[in-house]
Design a protein around this motif. Structure first.
Motif, PDB file in Angstrom:
ATOM      1  N   ARG A  40      -0.426  -7.350   2.268  1.00 27.76           N
ATOM      2  CA  ARG A  40      -1.245  -5.880   2.139  1.00 27.76           C
ATOM      3  C   ARG A  40      -2.081  -5.920   1.084  1.00 27.76           C
ATOM      4  O   ARG A  40      -3.332  -5.398   1.417  1.00 27.76           O
ATOM      5  CB  ARG A  40       0.063  -4.965   1.533  1.00 27.76           C
ATOM      6  N   LEU A  41      -1.839  -6.733   0.095  1.00 28.20           N
ATOM      7  CA  LEU A  41      -2.963  -6.684  -0.980  1.00 28.20           C
ATOM      8  C   LEU A  41      -4.326  -7.272  -0.432  1.00 28.20           C
ATOM      9  O   LEU A  41      -5.511  -7.135  -0.597  1.00 28.20           O
ATOM     10  CB  LEU A  41      -2.783  -7.640  -2.171  1.00 28.20           C
ATOM     11  N   LYS A  86      -5.228  -7.388   2.793  1.00 34.91           N
ATOM     12  CA  LYS A  86      -5.944  -6.303   3.774  1.00 34.91           C
ATOM     13  C   LYS A  86      -6.752  -5.311   3.042  1.00 34.91           C
ATOM     14  O   LYS A  86      -7.747  -4.960   3.422  1.00 34.91           O
ATOM     15  CB  LYS A  86      -4.575  -5.663   4.667  1.00 34.91           C
ATOM     16  N   VAL A  87      -6.111  -4.717   1.678  1.00 34.25           N
ATOM     17  CA  VAL A  87      -6.727  -3.628   1.227  1.00 34.25           C
ATOM     18  C   VAL A  87      -7.966  -4.490   0.263  1.00 34.25           C
ATOM     19  O   VAL A  87      -9.009  -3.675   0.163  1.00 34.25           O
ATOM     20  CB  VAL A  87      -5.918  -3.289  -0.104  1.00 34.25           C
ATOM     21  N   GLY A  99      -8.261   2.082   3.883  1.00 38.94           N
ATOM     22  CA  GLY A  99      -7.453   0.644   4.067  1.00 38.94           C
ATOM     23  C   GLY A  99      -6.088   0.859   3.560  1.00 38.94           C
ATOM     24  O   GLY A  99      -5.073   0.383   4.306  1.00 38.94           O
ATOM     25  N   VAL A 100      -5.759   1.547   2.543  1.00 34.62           N
ATOM     26  CA  VAL A 100      -4.126   1.822   2.089  1.00 34.62           C
ATOM     27  C   VAL A 100      -3.655   2.588   3.459  1.00 34.62           C
ATOM     28  O   VAL A 100      -2.353   2.436   3.539  1.00 34.62           O
ATOM     29  CB  VAL A 100      -4.296   2.563   1.043  1.00 34.62           C
ATOM     30  N   VAL A 101      -4.414   3.627   3.775  1.00 36.38           N
ATOM     31  CA  VAL A 101      -3.629   4.449   4.865  1.00 36.38           C
ATOM     32  C   VAL A 101      -3.352   3.423   6.053  1.00 36.38           C
ATOM     33  O   VAL A 101      -2.112   3.419   6.714  1.00 36.38           O
ATOM     34  CB  VAL A 101      -4.424   5.509   5.488  1.00 36.38           C
ATOM     35  N   LEU A 133     -11.476   2.529   0.241  1.00 35.67           N
ATOM     36  CA  LEU A 133     -10.133   2.176  -0.124  1.00 35.67           C
ATOM     37  C   LEU A 133      -8.952   3.169   0.524  1.00 35.67           C
ATOM     38  O   LEU A 133      -7.690   2.588   0.884  1.00 35.67           O
ATOM     39  CB  LEU A 133      -9.784   2.410  -1.731  1.00 35.67           C
ATOM     40  N   VAL A 134      -9.052   4.475   0.409  1.00 32.24           N
ATOM     41  CA  VAL A 134      -7.908   5.193   0.992  1.00 32.24           C
ATOM     42  C   VAL A 134      -7.933   5.026   2.452  1.00 32.24           C
ATOM     43  O   VAL A 134      -6.654   4.910   3.029  1.00 32.24           O
ATOM     44  CB  VAL A 134      -8.447   6.498   0.961  1.00 32.24           C
ATOM     45  N   VAL A 177      -2.820   0.309   6.111  1.00 24.39           N
ATOM     46  CA  VAL A 177      -1.925  -0.527   5.886  1.00 24.39           C
ATOM     47  C   VAL A 177      -0.503   0.005   5.709  1.00 24.39           C
ATOM     48  O   VAL A 177       0.551  -0.843   6.409  1.00 24.39           O
ATOM     49  CB  VAL A 177      -1.791  -1.346   4.284  1.00 24.39           C
ATOM     50  N   TYR A 178      -0.163   0.994   5.115  1.00 24.88           N
ATOM     51  CA  TYR A 178       1.165   1.428   5.567  1.00 24.88           C
ATOM     52  C   TYR A 178       1.630   2.443   6.647  1.00 24.88           C
ATOM     53  O   TYR A 178       2.638   2.434   7.089  1.00 24.88           O
ATOM     54  CB  TYR A 178       1.388   2.332   4.157  1.00 24.88           C
ATOM     55  N   VAL A 226      -8.874  -2.881   8.683  1.00 27.90           N
ATOM     56  CA  VAL A 226      -7.486  -3.213   8.379  1.00 27.90           C
ATOM     57  C   VAL A 226      -6.759  -3.336   9.574  1.00 27.90           C
ATOM     58  O   VAL A 226      -5.944  -4.262   9.626  1.00 27.90           O
ATOM     59  CB  VAL A 226      -7.175  -2.296   7.384  1.00 27.90           C
TER      60      VAL A 226
END
Length: 240
Positions: free
Chosen positions: A157-158, A160-161, A23-25, A20-21, A27-28, A148
């Motif tokens: 974004r959601l 993608k995560v 993926g979030v990284v 998850l980390v 994405v942003y 991602v």
């Protein structure tokens, strides 16, 4: 729920969070090519050390026939997954997601295999399971980023995560299946699974992580990170 399963799932949560980390990284703020290569080198060193320090010693005294059989099946399986991924990309399966479909399917299957391997490692010995779970958490961090980054830019974004979140779910499923189906199994069966897992991880390192890592010019930093990753897991094994 057995004690082995509870312990295995607790350490597997590290990999779930790592996915998850990552993926979030991504994405942003997707990492640059050089940073991605550095992480891949580090992850490759970590996985190599986990195989060398934990999996191979556990099967060293087993029958050569058992070890060869497990390795052979592991290599054939990984080659088959690679061929499936290539075929999906060439045929454009998934429309606008065709470029990422092959990679995501490959990672998804790998997550199931890794989950089973974590579960079996905890059955064999808790210390081995912990090392494997930590090593795979670092691997999964990179895979979450890679998946991602491969997705279309226009995708929400959601959504993608949700992809690395699904990886975490598959990893957890693999752990549950591995423990519930193989706890109490004969030593030969466990040895075959461990040999299979060792082959799968070595394939991942040599044919996925390092191949992609070397797509950009190699630097002293990236090479050093490979050895730092290897040494960190090796020292963790010694201390443990």
């Amino acid at each position: 729920m057995t004690g082995t399963l509870t312990q295995a799932l607790s350490y597997t949560s590290l990999a779930v969070v790592a996915a998850l980390v990552g993926g979030v990284v991504a994405v942003y703020r997707a990492p640059g090519a050089q940073m991605e290569s550095n992480v891949q080198h580090f992850a490759a060193g970590v996985v190599f050390a986990a195989v060398a320090a934990e999996l191979l010693p556990d099967i060293h005294d087993r029958s050569p026939t058992v070890v060869v059989a497990g390795f052979a099946v592991g290599v054939v399986a990984m080659l088959g997954i690679h061929r499936l991924s290539t075929a999906i990309e060439k045929r454009g399966v998934g429309g606008e997601y065709a470029g990422a479909a092959g990679l995501i399917i490959t990672i998804a299957i790998d997550m199931l295999i890794d989950g089973v391997l974590i579960g079996v490692s905890f059955i064999e010995e808790a210390a081995t399971g912990i090392i494997i779970a930590v090593a795979l958490a670092i691997e999964v961090l990179f895979l979450g980023v890679a998946a991602v980054v491969a997705l279309p830019d226009g995708m929400g974004r959601l959504r993608k995560v949700a992809v690395p979140a699904a990886f975490g779910a598959l990893l957890t499923l693999g752990v549950v299946v591995g423990v519930l189906t193989l706890e109490g199994a004969a030593g030969t069966t466990i040895a075959v699974v461990l040999a299979f897992g060792a082959a799968a991880l070595l394939y991942l390192v040599t044919e996925e992580l390092l191949v992609k890592a070397n797509s950009v010019p190699q630097t002293p930093v990236s090479t050093t990170l490979f050895f730092v990753g290897f040494l960190s897991i090796f020292l963790l094994d010694i201390i443990g």
